[in-house]
Design a protein around this motif. Structure first.
Motif, PDB file in Angstrom:
ATOM      1  N   VAL A  31       0.861  -1.238  -0.011  1.00  0.00           N
ATOM      2  CA  VAL A  31      -0.016  -0.211   0.018  1.00  0.00           C
ATOM      3  C   VAL A  31       0.875   1.388  -0.043  1.00  0.00           C
ATOM      4  CG1 VAL A  31      -1.715   1.122   1.411  1.00  0.00           C
ATOM      5  CG2 VAL A  31      -1.917  -1.219   1.169  1.00  0.00           C
ATOM      6  N   LEU A  32       2.053   1.417   0.604  1.00  0.00           N
ATOM      7  CA  LEU A  32       2.645   2.616   0.700  1.00  0.00           C
ATOM      8  C   LEU A  32       3.695   2.702  -0.349  1.00  0.00           C
ATOM      9  CD1 LEU A  32       4.374   2.068   4.467  1.00  0.00           C
ATOM     10  CD2 LEU A  32       2.835   3.502   3.544  1.00  0.00           C
ATOM     11  N   LYS A  33       4.071   1.433  -1.192  1.00  0.00           N
ATOM     12  CA  LYS A  33       4.504   1.794  -2.686  1.00  0.00           C
ATOM     13  C   LYS A  33       3.529   2.073  -3.525  1.00  0.00           C
ATOM     14  CE  LYS A  33       7.998  -2.111  -2.001  1.00  0.00           C
ATOM     15  NZ  LYS A  33       8.375  -3.334  -2.282  1.00  0.00           N
ATOM     16  N   ASP A  34       2.100   1.978  -3.463  1.00  0.00           N
ATOM     17  CA  ASP A  34       1.295   2.461  -4.220  1.00  0.00           C
ATOM     18  C   ASP A  34       1.186   4.031  -3.963  1.00  0.00           C
ATOM     19  OD1 ASP A  34       0.961   0.067  -5.441  1.00  0.00           O
ATOM     20  OD2 ASP A  34      -0.962  -0.303  -4.188  1.00  0.00           O
ATOM     21  N   TYR A  35       1.059   4.314  -2.556  1.00  0.00           N
ATOM     22  CA  TYR A  35       1.037   5.562  -2.104  1.00  0.00           C
ATOM     23  C   TYR A  35       2.077   6.449  -2.996  1.00  0.00           C
ATOM     24  CZ  TYR A  35      -2.889   5.427   1.258  1.00  0.00           C
ATOM     25  OH  TYR A  35      -3.999   5.323   1.910  1.00  0.00           O
ATOM     26  N   ARG A  36       3.333   5.929  -2.667  1.00  0.00           N
ATOM     27  CA  ARG A  36       4.424   6.580  -3.357  1.00  0.00           C
ATOM     28  C   ARG A  36       4.036   6.952  -4.824  1.00  0.00           C
ATOM     29  NH1 ARG A  36      10.506   4.579  -4.502  1.00  0.00           N
ATOM     30  NH2 ARG A  36      11.715   6.693  -4.474  1.00  0.00           N
ATOM     31  N   LYS A  46       6.171  13.710  -8.813  1.00  0.00           N
ATOM     32  CA  LYS A  46       5.244  12.243  -8.736  1.00  0.00           C
ATOM     33  C   LYS A  46       5.770  11.270  -8.738  1.00  0.00           C
ATOM     34  CE  LYS A  46       0.493  10.937  -9.754  1.00  0.00           C
ATOM     35  NZ  LYS A  46      -0.769  11.345 -10.556  1.00  0.00           N
ATOM     36  N   GLY A  47       5.898  10.108  -8.011  1.00  0.00           N
ATOM     37  CA  GLY A  47       6.543   8.968  -8.012  1.00  0.00           C
ATOM     38  C   GLY A  47       8.000   8.925  -7.630  1.00  0.00           C
ATOM     39  N   HIS A  48       8.628  10.120  -7.221  1.00  0.00           N
ATOM     40  CA  HIS A  48       9.963  10.033  -6.782  1.00  0.00           C
ATOM     41  C   HIS A  48      10.069  10.563  -5.309  1.00  0.00           C
ATOM     42  CE1 HIS A  48      10.316   9.744 -11.189  1.00  0.00           C
ATOM     43  NE2 HIS A  48      11.688   9.615 -10.843  1.00  0.00           N
ATOM     44  N   VAL A  49       8.813  10.537  -4.529  1.00  0.00           N
ATOM     45  CA  VAL A  49       9.014  10.805  -3.036  1.00  0.00           C
ATOM     46  C   VAL A  49       9.599   9.792  -2.431  1.00  0.00           C
ATOM     47  CG1 VAL A  49       7.606  11.498  -1.115  1.00  0.00           C
ATOM     48  CG2 VAL A  49       6.753  12.123  -3.473  1.00  0.00           C
ATOM     49  N   PRO A  50      10.779  10.142  -1.374  1.00  0.00           N
ATOM     50  CA  PRO A  50      11.439   9.187  -0.769  1.00  0.00           C
ATOM     51  C   PRO A  50      10.441   8.177   0.165  1.00  0.00           C
ATOM     52  CG  PRO A  50      12.667  11.410  -0.367  1.00  0.00           C
ATOM     53  CD  PRO A  50      11.187  11.566  -1.222  1.00  0.00           C
ATOM     54  N   GLN A  55       6.622   6.880   4.431  1.00  0.00           N
ATOM     55  CA  GLN A  55       6.371   6.006   5.460  1.00  0.00           C
ATOM     56  C   GLN A  55       5.934   7.091   6.790  1.00  0.00           C
ATOM     57  OE1 GLN A  55       7.190   2.419   6.048  1.00  0.00           O
ATOM     58  NE2 GLN A  55       6.065   2.827   8.195  1.00  0.00           N
ATOM     59  N   LYS A  56       6.927   8.075   6.858  1.00  0.00           N
ATOM     60  CA  LYS A  56       6.500   8.834   7.980  1.00  0.00           C
ATOM     61  C   LYS A  56       5.121   9.606   8.005  1.00  0.00           C
ATOM     62  CE  LYS A  56       8.721  12.826  10.509  1.00  0.00           C
ATOM     63  NZ  LYS A  56       9.705  14.087  10.437  1.00  0.00           N
ATOM     64  N   GLN A  57       4.736  10.092   6.571  1.00  0.00           N
ATOM     65  CA  GLN A  57       3.297  10.657   6.650  1.00  0.00           C
ATOM     66  C   GLN A  57       2.200   9.810   6.696  1.00  0.00           C
ATOM     67  OE1 GLN A  57       3.574  13.754   3.716  1.00  0.00           O
ATOM     68  NE2 GLN A  57       1.360  14.121   3.988  1.00  0.00           N
ATOM     69  N   TYR A  58       2.357   8.415   6.100  1.00  0.00           N
ATOM     70  CA  TYR A  58       1.287   7.668   5.864  1.00  0.00           C
ATOM     71  C   TYR A  58       1.215   6.123   6.675  1.00  0.00           C
ATOM     72  CZ  TYR A  58       0.075  10.729   2.017  1.00  0.00           C
ATOM     73  OH  TYR A  58       0.238  11.730   1.087  1.00  0.00           O
ATOM     74  N   GLY A  59       2.570   5.910   7.123  1.00  0.00           N
ATOM     75  CA  GLY A  59       2.755   4.631   7.758  1.00  0.00           C
ATOM     76  C   GLY A  59       1.718   4.266   8.919  1.00  0.00           C
ATOM     77  N   LYS A  60       1.832   5.167   9.770  1.00  0.00           N
ATOM     78  CA  LYS A  60       0.597   4.688  10.909  1.00  0.00           C
ATOM     79  C   LYS A  60      -0.480   4.523  10.625  1.00  0.00           C
ATOM     80  CE  LYS A  60       1.970   4.660  14.561  1.00  0.00           C
ATOM     81  NZ  LYS A  60       2.059   5.480  15.649  1.00  0.00           N
TER      82      LYS A  60
END
Length: 440
Positions: A31-36, A46-50, A55-60
């Protein structure tokens, strides 16, 4: 992942669900990879966010969502595989100190288990099964009604014995109002009759509901109360006369017979009486069948004893709605619904033990029979099967209609089952006797 169950007693259990990081991590990362790929964050293409930023913004949020999905799927699978008959849904225990950074988690859920019980269909005291017969008096009254219905109406200003009056019975203090029309001849006693006879359109008459009409059924028809309710309330009601009519009865001739049933179907008063008796008893059969179903239901609830996980159900009611209730509100709701829940369990056991389940083909056949009956009322007595199939298909495409027809058909199956298996006492009554026994 591991699920264990601890039975507190016969009606309550606790499920413990252990979830390891390996159980959910792959889905979280996907899911996080799809978010990225789709994330729009200022300063990055777009698509190049670290990945660390994603992880920090959406991980929890993603972690919590995926763990909850895994929990729901696993619980449902466990309940199905273990064949646990539960009431309501599993209730999560409060875990305010849950550490979402731990990686491995343990969750606990309370379960309310359905009770084990047997249903006794042979009570010591037999349940009355009524057969309502149409007696000569009712037939004669119906013929009189028909003659008046098809007769000539003359509007009047002053009330006489054989007139009918229109208006409303009102008692403002009791917030009672019933708009109605009745014949003066149906009133009981000289005092009530005298109150109306001689009154004019616009006049207000005052009477009491107690002892107002001759026939028990007239109280419901003209007051909206049973005879017993009218007696107990004993309301003083005012009746403002809005209209007075005299009906000259129609002759009992072939012209009237043809208006009622079509040309040549009925050719004599004797045939008319037989037809009225047949129609009345068919109509009353539906009423007596419904009463039997009600009486059997009440007796089964009364005689089938079992405990419920009451405290669990109160908590479940408190939390399960769109808006959480107070515990006091949940207790009140439980007390209102307990009787219905008990019968649902009893009914479910009867259906399961006696294989009374309904198939879609049965629902379709039942729908077609209802359609045929409705078409017959409009003179279409021999519809083609293709036409019935088409109408039934349209009806059954609506899930609400399917549910309604399923409930009707199941009630019919249960009624037939009760007639064959419950200890019954047959009793033949007139309609007035039926009303007195059942509604008073």
């Amino acid at each position: 992942m591991n699920i264990t169950r601890e039975n507190i007693d016969d009606l309550n259990a606790v499920l413990k669900v252990d979830i390891a990081k390996d159980d959910y991590n792959e889905k979280v990362q996907k899911v996080l990879k799809d978010y990225r790929k789709s994330a729009n964050i200022p300063g990055f293409r777009k698509g190049h966010v670290p990945m660390g930023l994603v992880q920090k913004q959406y991980g929890k949020a993603v972690l919590v969502d995926e763990v909850n999905k895994l929990l729901q799927d696993s619980l449902q699978k466990y309940l199905t595989e273990e064949k646990l008959d539960v009431l309501g849904n599993p209730l999560p225990k409060d875990q305010e100190d849950l550490n979402w950074d731990a990686g491995d988690y343990t969750f606990e859920f309370e379960l309310g288990l359905a009770p084990k019980f047997e249903v006794d269909l042979q009570p010591k005291k037999a349940i009355t099964s009524y057969t309502i017969v149409v007696d000569d008096k009712m037939v004669d009254n119906q013929i009189t009604t028909i003659q008046k219905q098809y007769g000539k109406i003359t509007s009047k200003q002053e009330v006489e014995n054989d007139d009918e009056v229109s208006g409303s019975f009102v008692n403002e203090e009791a917030e009672f109002e019933k708009k109605t029309m009745f014949e003066v001849a149906k009133l009981k006693g000289k005092a009530n009759t005298s109150a109306f006879v001689g009154a004019k359109v616009g006049d207000t008459v005052t009477v009491s509901t107690k002892g107002l009409f001759e026939e028990a059924g007239d109280y419901r028809s003209f007051l909206g109360l049973s005879e017993e309710e009218a007696k107990e309330k004993n309301l003083e009601v005012s009746f403002t006369i809005e209209e007075v009519n005299r009906r000259e009865p129609a002759d009992l001739d072939q012209e009237l017979f043809d208006k009622l049933y079509g040309p040549g179907v009925i050719t004599s008063v004797t045939e008319l009486k037989e037809k009225i008796k047949e129609e009345g008893e068919n109509q009353f059969k539906q009423q007596s069948d419904q009463q039997l179903l009600n009486d059997v239901t009440e007796r089964l609830i009364e005689n089938t004893e079992f405990d419920l996980p009451a405290e669990f159900l109160k908590k479940w009611i408190q939390r399960s709605g769109e808006k959480e209730l107070t515990f006091e509100e949940a207790v009140e709701e439980y007390e209102r619904s307990e009787k219905g829940l008990r019968y649902q369990l009893i009914e479910g056991k009867i259906i399961a033990d006696n294989e009374l389940q309904i198939t879609f083909e049965e629902i379709k056949a039942y729908a077609k029979e209802m359609i045929k009956a409705q078409m017959a009322q409009f003179g279409q007595n021999d519809p083609k099967d293709e036409e019935l199939e088409g109408i039934a298909a349209r009806i059954l495409s609506n899930q609400d209609e399917v549910k309604r027809l399923s409930e009707q058909l199941m009630n019919k199956k249960l009624l037939d089952f009760f007639k064959e298996n419950v200890k019954l006492k047959e009793k033949e009554v007139t309609f007035d006797e039926f009303v007195k026994e059942v509604y008073n």
